[in-house]
Write a protein that holds these residues in place. Sequence first.
Motif, PDB file in Angstrom:
ATOM      1  N   ASP A 268      -7.199  -3.004  11.102  1.00 43.15           N
ATOM      2  CA  ASP A 268      -7.397  -4.506  11.197  1.00 43.15           C
ATOM      3  C   ASP A 268      -8.749  -5.024  10.658  1.00 43.15           C
ATOM      4  O   ASP A 268      -9.521  -5.865  11.167  1.00 43.15           O
ATOM      5  CB  ASP A 268      -6.974  -5.253  12.510  1.00 43.15           C
TER       6      ASP A 268
ATOM      7  N   ARG B 159      -6.694   1.386   7.138  1.00 44.40           N
ATOM      8  CA  ARG B 159      -5.928   0.112   6.898  1.00 44.40           C
ATOM      9  C   ARG B 159      -4.984   0.027   8.276  1.00 44.40           C
ATOM     10  O   ARG B 159      -4.491  -1.186   8.279  1.00 44.40           O
ATOM     11  CB  ARG B 159      -4.549   0.624   5.916  1.00 44.40           C
ATOM     12  N   ASP B 160      -5.294   0.866   9.152  1.00 43.35           N
ATOM     13  CA  ASP B 160      -4.712   0.265  10.448  1.00 43.35           C
ATOM     14  C   ASP B 160      -5.563   0.074  11.746  1.00 43.35           C
ATOM     15  O   ASP B 160      -5.210  -0.412  12.657  1.00 43.35           O
ATOM     16  CB  ASP B 160      -4.048   1.709  11.246  1.00 43.35           C
TER      17      ASP B 160
ATOM     18  N   ASP C  85     -17.150  -5.143   7.978  1.00 41.33           N
ATOM     19  CA  ASP C  85     -16.243  -3.735   7.881  1.00 41.33           C
ATOM     20  C   ASP C  85     -16.941  -2.633   7.882  1.00 41.33           C
ATOM     21  O   ASP C  85     -16.700  -1.560   8.441  1.00 41.33           O
ATOM     22  CB  ASP C  85     -15.275  -3.924   6.848  1.00 41.33           C
TER      23      ASP C  85
ATOM     24  N   TYR D 235       0.859  -1.198  -0.062  1.00 38.99           N
ATOM     25  CA  TYR D 235       0.035   0.032  -0.097  1.00 38.99           C
ATOM     26  C   TYR D 235       0.952   1.062  -0.148  1.00 38.99           C
ATOM     27  O   TYR D 235       1.894   1.263   0.731  1.00 38.99           O
ATOM     28  CB  TYR D 235      -0.958  -0.041   1.185  1.00 38.99           C
TER      29      TYR D 235
ATOM     30  N   ASN E 295      -8.816  -4.763   3.827  1.00 35.72           N
ATOM     31  CA  ASN E 295      -8.377  -3.289   3.693  1.00 35.72           C
ATOM     32  C   ASN E 295      -8.695  -2.691   2.190  1.00 35.72           C
ATOM     33  O   ASN E 295      -8.362  -3.682   1.275  1.00 35.72           O
ATOM     34  CB  ASN E 295      -6.716  -3.325   4.004  1.00 35.72           C
TER      35      ASN E 295
END
Length: 319
Positions: A251, A248-249, A294, A215, A255
Amino acid sequence: MSSDSPDHASPRATASNLPPSIDAVSEMLARHDYVAGRALATVLFLSLRMGRPLFLEGEAGVGKTEIAKVLAAALDRPLIRLQCYEGLDLASAVYEWNYPAQMLEIRLAEATGEGDRSAIESNIFDTRHLIRRPVLQALEGVPGRAPVFLIDELDRADEAFEAFLLEILSDFQVTIPELGTIKAAEPPIVIITTNRTREIHDALKRRCLYHWVDYPDADTELEIVRRKVPGCNAALSQQVVAYVQRLRDMDLFKNPGVAETIDWATALTELDRLALDPQTVSDTLGTLLKYQDDIARIEGSAGRQMLEELKADLSQSGA
């Protein structure tokens, strides 16, 4: 043969049009709106100069396939794509015979009284009855304009097919029992991608140069959005990139990739949004996230808090 076949190529592109330096590779990609780091530009330069396949690994949506597309456009080469999937076999990947046409050839021979068995076999196994699939198309490229051969998502194919590719990548040739060995006059530029859903055998990797496509960092991703979604205003672009970077941090199950960032920025631009707000984020999450768990997580208080923190941080930084 497909419209991307080298038979339709113009003669003006030659092997001499390969970029002469790493900086030239970076500039070539940038002209086609692909933002590449120094490491990627270096391994791509070496792959072109050494004539070695380039094995690109990374998460889905980080731009691996796009590299092959941009390379074909930049070098004015045909792009031949082999999309891998479970159960992919030689008939779909390399060649097969046009059986209806062969049967017609046999019946015509019978109708005209042609009894020479060797003549009949020669006619039915003529190249005009050969259906060329991506591998064979890639090997039949003309010198000076050999195609870019994209073997996409190799990890989706079976290990047996992966083993078959060893001959292709080592000698750039394939054997057709009825015709013999067909060898590339000039090896194609080979790009192999995998999303790492399974490990690829070392024997294949040894034949390639390797690069992990990660990424991008915030600055790189912001530059990508600016190039790919020029209608997105600067403030919204910064918020979109900062939001995705934070996602993206978290989890998540999956992502968002760069492709999703571009889709989200495009969707917000189509909706004439100038900034992110909780309702807009909730309404458009389907362009960014692809799993309901998500989405549900981000639609809750965690998502609202993250948006408030993001705006506060951007405000303090003067962005």
